[in-house]
Write a protein that holds these residues in place. Structure first.
Motif, short mmCIF file in Angstrom:
data_model
loop_
_atom_site.label_atom_id
_atom_site.label_comp_id
_atom_site.label_asym_id
_atom_site.label_seq_id
_atom_site.Cartn_x
_atom_site.Cartn_y
_atom_site.Cartn_z
N MET A 1 1.51 0.21 22.37
CA MET A 1 0.67 -0.64 21.54
C MET A 1 0.55 -1.99 22.23
N PRO A 2 -0.67 -2.52 22.30
CA PRO A 2 -0.86 -3.83 22.92
C PRO A 2 -0.06 -4.92 22.20
N ALA A 3 0.36 -5.92 22.96
CA ALA A 3 1.16 -7.01 22.40
C ALA A 3 0.46 -7.68 21.23
N GLU A 4 -0.85 -7.88 21.31
CA GLU A 4 -1.58 -8.52 20.21
C GLU A 4 -1.48 -7.68 18.93
N MET A 5 -1.49 -6.35 19.07
CA MET A 5 -1.37 -5.49 17.89
C MET A 5 0.03 -5.58 17.29
N LYS A 6 1.04 -5.75 18.13
CA LYS A 6 2.40 -5.94 17.62
C LYS A 6 2.46 -7.21 16.78
N ASN A 7 1.80 -8.26 17.25
CA ASN A 7 1.76 -9.51 16.49
C ASN A 7 1.00 -9.34 15.19
N GLN A 8 -0.12 -8.62 15.23
CA GLN A 8 -0.90 -8.38 14.02
C GLN A 8 -0.11 -7.52 13.02
N LEU A 9 0.62 -6.54 13.53
CA LEU A 9 1.44 -5.70 12.66
C LEU A 9 2.52 -6.53 11.98
N ASP A 34 -0.13 10.97 -1.94
CA ASP A 34 0.71 10.29 -2.93
C ASP A 34 1.32 9.04 -2.30
N ASP A 35 0.95 7.90 -2.82
CA ASP A 35 1.56 6.63 -2.44
C ASP A 35 1.47 6.31 -0.95
N VAL A 36 0.35 6.64 -0.32
CA VAL A 36 0.11 6.29 1.08
C VAL A 36 -0.96 5.21 1.10
N TYR A 37 -0.69 4.15 1.86
CA TYR A 37 -1.54 2.97 1.90
C TYR A 37 -1.91 2.63 3.34
N SER A 38 -2.97 1.85 3.47
CA SER A 38 -3.43 1.40 4.78
C SER A 38 -3.73 -0.09 4.70
N ILE A 39 -3.50 -0.78 5.80
CA ILE A 39 -3.87 -2.18 5.92
C ILE A 39 -4.48 -2.38 7.30
N ARG A 40 -5.53 -3.16 7.34
CA ARG A 40 -6.26 -3.42 8.57
C ARG A 40 -5.50 -4.45 9.41
N LEU A 41 -5.34 -4.13 10.69
CA LEU A 41 -4.75 -5.08 11.62
C LEU A 41 -5.83 -5.88 12.33
N TYR A 45 -7.71 -1.36 14.61
CA TYR A 45 -6.37 -0.83 14.34
C TYR A 45 -6.01 -0.88 12.86
N ARG A 46 -5.26 0.16 12.42
CA ARG A 46 -4.77 0.25 11.06
C ARG A 46 -3.27 0.53 11.07
N PHE A 47 -2.60 0.09 10.03
CA PHE A 47 -1.19 0.38 9.79
C PHE A 47 -1.16 1.20 8.51
N ILE A 58 7.96 3.28 4.26
CA ILE A 58 8.21 3.82 5.59
C ILE A 58 6.88 3.89 6.34
N PRO A 59 6.88 3.45 7.61
CA PRO A 59 5.63 3.52 8.38
C PRO A 59 5.24 4.97 8.66
N ILE A 60 3.95 5.22 8.62
CA ILE A 60 3.41 6.55 8.89
C ILE A 60 2.69 6.57 10.23
N ALA A 61 1.83 5.57 10.46
CA ALA A 61 1.05 5.51 11.70
C ALA A 61 0.55 4.10 11.94
N VAL A 62 0.41 3.75 13.21
CA VAL A 62 -0.23 2.51 13.63
C VAL A 62 -1.12 2.89 14.80
N GLY A 63 -2.39 2.51 14.72
CA GLY A 63 -3.27 2.82 15.83
C GLY A 63 -4.71 2.64 15.47
N PRO A 64 -5.59 3.05 16.37
CA PRO A 64 -7.01 2.97 16.08
C PRO A 64 -7.32 3.73 14.78
#
Length: 103
Positions: A1-9, A34-41, A45-47, A58-64
């Protein structure tokens, strides 16, 4: 993951925990899960994360966008159905996301 995305996360997680998520983050509950959410980075990219009844998450995925959402079914098979530990809890101010409806 790019450094900028780590900061955004890190910034997005801090906002979630503080209950102060700006509308531009598009914090939303994902339909069909059930109880799965997303937030825009950022625009690409989404978390994605699962929130448990006890407030743990608990994290599920981070990426495009498409890759993060495509990873959800596989990732959910690997996460526990519930938690018995107290992890960082989402405050009540952060539990009112929008709703994502897949096309």
């Amino acid at each position: 993951m790019p450094a900028e995305m780590k900061n955004q996360l890190a910034s997005a997680v801090e906002q979630l925990l503080a209950g102060n998520v700006p509308p531009g983050r598009r914090y939303e509950k994902l339909e069909g899960y059930d109880d799965v959410y997303s937030i825009r980075l950022n625009d690409k990219y989404r978390f994605v994360f699962k929130v448990y009844e006890d407030g743990g998450a608990i994290p599920i995925a981070v990426g495009p966008h498409d890759e993060a959402y495509a990873a959800i079914p596989r990732a959910l098979k690997a996460v526990p159905r519930d938690t018995n530990h107290k992890s960082d809890e989402l405050p009540t101010g952060a539990d009112q996301p929008g709703t994502y409806r897949p096309a």
